[in-house]
Design an enzyme around this catalytic site. Structure first.
Site, PDB file in Angstrom:
ATOM      1  N   TYR A 163      -5.401   9.855   1.399  1.00 27.80           N
ATOM      2  CA  TYR A 163      -5.054   8.506   1.843  1.00 27.80           C
ATOM      3  C   TYR A 163      -6.299   7.744   2.273  1.00 27.80           C
ATOM      4  O   TYR A 163      -6.560   6.621   1.813  1.00 27.80           O
ATOM      5  CB  TYR A 163      -4.046   8.583   2.983  1.00 27.80           C
ATOM      6  CG  TYR A 163      -3.807   7.268   3.684  1.00 27.80           C
ATOM      7  CD1 TYR A 163      -3.331   6.170   2.992  1.00 27.80           C
ATOM      8  CD2 TYR A 163      -4.061   7.132   5.050  1.00 27.80           C
ATOM      9  CE1 TYR A 163      -3.102   4.959   3.629  1.00 27.80           C
ATOM     10  CE2 TYR A 163      -3.839   5.932   5.704  1.00 27.80           C
ATOM     11  CZ  TYR A 163      -3.362   4.845   4.990  1.00 27.80           C
ATOM     12  OH  TYR A 163      -3.149   3.649   5.623  1.00 27.80           O
ATOM     13  N   ASP A 195      -7.739   2.995   9.814  1.00 30.00           N
ATOM     14  CA  ASP A 195      -8.700   3.770  10.599  1.00 30.00           C
ATOM     15  C   ASP A 195      -8.985   5.136   9.971  1.00 30.00           C
ATOM     16  O   ASP A 195      -9.981   5.786  10.302  1.00 30.00           O
ATOM     17  CB  ASP A 195      -8.210   3.943  12.040  1.00 30.00           C
ATOM     18  CG  ASP A 195      -6.840   4.589  12.154  1.00 30.00           C
ATOM     19  OD1 ASP A 195      -6.126   4.697  11.130  1.00 30.00           O
ATOM     20  OD2 ASP A 195      -6.460   4.985  13.280  1.00 30.00           O
ATOM     21  N   ALA A 232       0.847  -1.198   0.000  1.00 26.79           N
ATOM     22  CA  ALA A 232       0.000   0.000   0.000  1.00 26.79           C
ATOM     23  C   ALA A 232       0.877   1.241   0.000  1.00 26.79           C
ATOM     24  O   ALA A 232       2.049   1.194   0.380  1.00 26.79           O
ATOM     25  CB  ALA A 232      -0.917   0.020   1.225  1.00 26.79           C
ATOM     26  N   LYS A 243      -7.997   4.406   0.441  1.00 29.26           N
ATOM     27  CA  LYS A 243      -8.169   3.129   1.133  1.00 29.26           C
ATOM     28  C   LYS A 243      -9.643   2.715   1.194  1.00 29.26           C
ATOM     29  O   LYS A 243      -9.967   1.528   1.075  1.00 29.26           O
ATOM     30  CB  LYS A 243      -7.567   3.211   2.540  1.00 29.26           C
ATOM     31  CG  LYS A 243      -6.058   3.380   2.560  1.00 29.26           C
ATOM     32  CD  LYS A 243      -5.336   2.230   1.872  1.00 29.26           C
ATOM     33  CE  LYS A 243      -5.328   0.970   2.695  1.00 29.26           C
ATOM     34  NZ  LYS A 243      -4.536  -0.117   2.062  1.00 29.26           N
TER      35      LYS A 243
END
Length: 305
Positions: A133, A111, A69, A137
């Protein structure tokens, strides 16, 4: 023999997972890497859909763990297309290849898909990422679950664990400034005391993933979305104080009580780990023990802060 492919095995979490699987199972593990290909690893650019197809068809894994990632929020903010290629498109390609093979897929998420305003967050809480980001995700989560029903998104918070350089984790990246601040003529190190994080030890995450892989191998796959998190709330200022104690130094630290990052970050994204806890899955190493092990091992191998 049960066969697991680990994509991104040279990274912080990937290395911990390969070690856990080697020590705790007799499975065949195929490790891939891109920028740091080590001995026994298969070179693979997961952004190359054809290469991914050829890898999955040739290796025929029973399960795939996606640990590759782009995890740096500032990098994602400045180059969202590159972040999307790794965090979204690569996940979609792997998921599609896995579906054709009949393999179960576990993809790591974050998170940061949440805005940090109303913790703790259950897996079914409404996401609202604040930065590129988190958006990439979240899109990667959806790409995985749209591509195959035989998959699990595993959301994780701030990670730390055995490292190859200080910058590998946002936890250990604090060490050089902490160490420098202890010099008599040095300025204090300013540390964020606004955002609450839940540092989570990569060997513990690797243990969790092994238990999830075991359930798949036994015909009891966990699919959808799950979360795992350490349970000790800390700001970076708190983390820095505990690192200084572990190093045995008198650091000069100043608490920064307002957000100063150019890239917006959530204040408190505490992840509820209840789904996995209800299955009897999980392990948590106390932060002080985990960070001491990381620091001792890294400096024993010749590194200097």
């Amino acid at each position: 023999m049960f066969k697991v492919a680990v994509a991104g095995a040279s990274g912080l979490l990937g290395r911990a997972l390969v070690r856990e699987l080697a020590a705790g199972t007799d499975w065949q593990v195929v490790s891939t890497a891109f920028s740091r290909v080590g001995a026994g690893q298969v070179p693979l650019d997961v952004r190359d859909a054809r290469a991914v197809d050829a890898f999955v068809a040739g290796e025929a894994p029973d399960a795939i763990v996606i640990a590759a990632a782009e995890r740096r929020p500032d990098v994602c903010e400045h180059d969202p297309a590159a972040a999307r290629a790794l965090n979204v498109d690569a996940v979609r390609s792997i998921a599609a290849a896995a579906r054709r093979r009949g393999a179960w897929v576990l993809s790591i998420s974050t998170d940061y898909v949440f805005d940090g305003a109303h913790p703790p967050y259950r897996p079914d809480a409404a996401p609202n990422p604040l930065n590129a980001y988190g958006r990439s995700k979240l899109e990667g989560e959806r790409a995985l679950l749209d591509a195959t029903d035989n998959a699990l998104v595993l959301r994780l918070p701030l990670l730390y664990g055995p490292i190859v350089d200080w910058q590998e984790s946002a936890v250990t990246s604090l060490v050089p400034a902490i160490r420098a601040s202890a010099r008599a003529d040095a300025a204090p190190a300013v540390m964020d005391a606004w955002a609450t994080r839940y540092p989570t030890f990569t060997p513990d995450v690797a243990f969790v993933i092994r238990e999830l892989l075991t359930r798949w191998a036994d015909g009891n796959a966990v699919c959808g979305i799950a979360q795992w998190s350490g349970d000790e709330p800390m700001t970076k200022y708190d983390i820095a104080q505990r690192i200084a104690r572990a190093l045995g130094i008198e650091a000069q630290l100043v608490a920064q009580t307002a957000p100063t990052d150019a890239t917006p970050r959530p204040r408190d994204c505490h992840l509820d780990s209840g789904r996995l806890e209800a299955l009897g899955i999980g392990r948590r190493t106390p932060f002080d023990a985990g960070i001491r092990a990381v620091l001792d091992a890294f400096m024993r191998d010749g590194a200097t802060p």
